[in-house]
Structure formats: C-alpha cells, structure tokens
Design a protein around this motif. Sequence first.
Motif, PDB file in Angstrom:
ATOM      1  N   ILE A   1       0.837  -1.194   0.000  1.00  0.00           N
ATOM      2  CA  ILE A   1       0.000   0.000   0.000  1.00  0.00           C
ATOM      3  C   ILE A   1       0.875   1.248   0.000  1.00  0.00           C
ATOM      4  CG2 ILE A   1      -1.687   1.330   1.318  1.00  0.00           C
ATOM      5  CD1 ILE A   1      -2.832  -1.148  -0.045  1.00  0.00           C
ATOM      6  N   TRP A   2       1.937   1.243   0.796  1.00  0.00           N
ATOM      7  CA  TRP A   2       2.852   2.389   0.823  1.00  0.00           C
ATOM      8  C   TRP A   2       3.481   2.626  -0.544  1.00  0.00           C
ATOM      9  CZ3 TRP A   2       6.066   2.015   6.010  1.00  0.00           C
ATOM     10  CH2 TRP A   2       5.207   2.239   7.097  1.00  0.00           C
ATOM     11  N   THR A   3       3.867   1.558  -1.207  1.00  0.00           N
ATOM     12  CA  THR A   3       4.472   1.685  -2.542  1.00  0.00           C
ATOM     13  C   THR A   3       3.497   2.342  -3.507  1.00  0.00           C
ATOM     14  OG1 THR A   3       5.850  -0.259  -2.190  1.00  0.00           O
ATOM     15  CG2 THR A   3       5.501   0.422  -4.467  1.00  0.00           C
ATOM     16  N   ARG A   4       2.256   1.916  -3.459  1.00  0.00           N
ATOM     17  CA  ARG A   4       1.244   2.495  -4.350  1.00  0.00           C
ATOM     18  C   ARG A   4       1.001   3.961  -4.021  1.00  0.00           C
ATOM     19  NH1 ARG A   4      -3.260  -2.435  -4.743  1.00  0.00           N
ATOM     20  NH2 ARG A   4      -1.966  -3.811  -6.045  1.00  0.00           N
ATOM     21  N   LEU A   5       0.975   4.289  -2.744  1.00  0.00           N
ATOM     22  CA  LEU A   5       0.749   5.673  -2.342  1.00  0.00           C
ATOM     23  C   LEU A   5       1.917   6.568  -2.745  1.00  0.00           C
ATOM     24  CD1 LEU A   5      -0.883   5.096   1.146  1.00  0.00           C
ATOM     25  CD2 LEU A   5      -1.971   6.177  -0.827  1.00  0.00           C
ATOM     26  N   ILE A   6       3.124   6.062  -2.645  1.00  0.00           N
ATOM     27  CA  ILE A   6       4.296   6.832  -3.064  1.00  0.00           C
ATOM     28  C   ILE A   6       4.202   7.167  -4.553  1.00  0.00           C
ATOM     29  CG2 ILE A   6       6.785   6.619  -3.528  1.00  0.00           C
ATOM     30  CD1 ILE A   6       6.991   5.215  -0.773  1.00  0.00           C
ATOM     31  N   LYS A   7       3.775   6.193  -5.354  1.00  0.00           N
ATOM     32  CA  LYS A   7       3.596   6.442  -6.787  1.00  0.00           C
ATOM     33  C   LYS A   7       2.538   7.517  -7.013  1.00  0.00           C
ATOM     34  CE  LYS A   7       4.795   1.846  -8.645  1.00  0.00           C
ATOM     35  NZ  LYS A   7       4.266   0.699  -9.420  1.00  0.00           N
TER      36      LYS A   7
END
Length: 241
Positions: free
Chosen positions: A24-30
């Motif tokens: 989820i963090w990876t997606r939010l960073i994108k």
Amino acid sequence: MAGHSKWANIKHKKAATDAKRGKIWTRLIKEITVAARMGGGDVDANPRLRLAVDKAADANMPKENVTRAVQRGSGTLDGVNYEEVRYEGYGIGGAAIIVDCMTDNRVRTVAEVRHAFNKNGGNMGNEGSVAFMFQHCGQFLFAPGVNEDKLMEAALEAGADDVVQDEEGGFEVLCDPFAFSNVKDALEKAGFKAEVAEIIWKPAAETVFTGEDAVKMQKILDALENLDDVQAVFTNALIED
C-alpha cells in the motif's frame, strides 16, 4: 442483498490493507509522486496530492517518505518517472473490470495485466470497451447510525451530487471528482468522518456472483490487484460470501 454486507466487506478490506501495508505504501508513493508532478508540490493548491497525502497518513506512512515522494514528483529530488495508464477487460460471464496502473515501463505492465486476465479466465478489452458502464466520481461511505438530515444538508451544501441510504442503514455520498476535496472538507467540518473516502469508477449496475463463479471472479481480481504496477481495480461484479 442476502449474504452481502457492505460494512463487513469494508472491515475485511481494511484488514487486508493492513496486512499488505508495504505494498500500500508503494502504491501511495507512486500516487503522491505523480500528483506532485502534475499539479505541483503544494498540498493546499493540489487536491489530488492532498488526497494522496491524507491516504498516506491513514496508512501510517512516515512523513519523511511522503516528503521524498513530493520532492521527486515536483522535481527537487531525482526519482523514477511514473505515468498513468488504464486497462479495461472482462471477467467471468463478461463482468466489466477497470485496472488503473502507474508504471515506468508500459510494455511490462500491459504484458503482466494481460497475463493476469488470460491465466484466470478473463480477457483484456480495447480502450473504452467497459468504461461506459461506470461513473467516475468521488465516493464517501458512512456506517449506519449517521444523522441522515444533517449529513444530507452538509453534503448537498458542499456540492455533492447525491446522498443514498443503503439497505443496512449506511449512507453513500457521491460527487464530481473535481469537487471531492471541497465535499470532504465540508463533511469533516460538519463532524462526519467517512469510513471510505476516495475517487472511484462506480458501476452503473452490478452483477451478483455466488458459488464457483464468485471464486473464479475473485481470483481474477486478486491476480490483478497483486501486480506491482496496479494502483486500483474496479468491477461491476458483486461477490457474495
């Protein structure tokens, strides 16, 4: 709808989100990076960025991670250049699926999405093949027990398009995507904190799936959602327990 509880599903989804926090963090960073690149790094002047930053806070992402993503997007820090791409396709029985992605390699992403569809009994469609079955909108979901009159007054005054009560007593507020931030601010100012607040592709009509077809349909959705380049998956399939 027998066997289907929106609020039970929301809690289940939140638990699943907690279990996949790293992803989820990876997606939010994108999302933060792209939002900052498109609209600038000022949260107050960039509604899309503000929504992404709010989601990051809800997901307990460290502030330094958010700051770095904003800096990469606004060009003050080097980083990967992501672009948005959307794919459309069909699941079991022709159920419609929209797949929103962010990628630094379109060739890789389209191959992975197509493989996820084909391997699990679905197939990709052309651009526009299913999008007409959905409405792009802001959505706020409130659990049963909310004061209907006050919620409706606050939502409509803020520019929401509709307030709908479901069969369980919960409420759904819908608005234009561009009005999302204003509606969110007004609702929170009036004391209403949504269980879910996001910009989605909402199906005009849903198709209920049960039994083996439900299992097969869920398998397609899971395969798509588990891809690294996928940000969100939307469908008109309603999968009952």
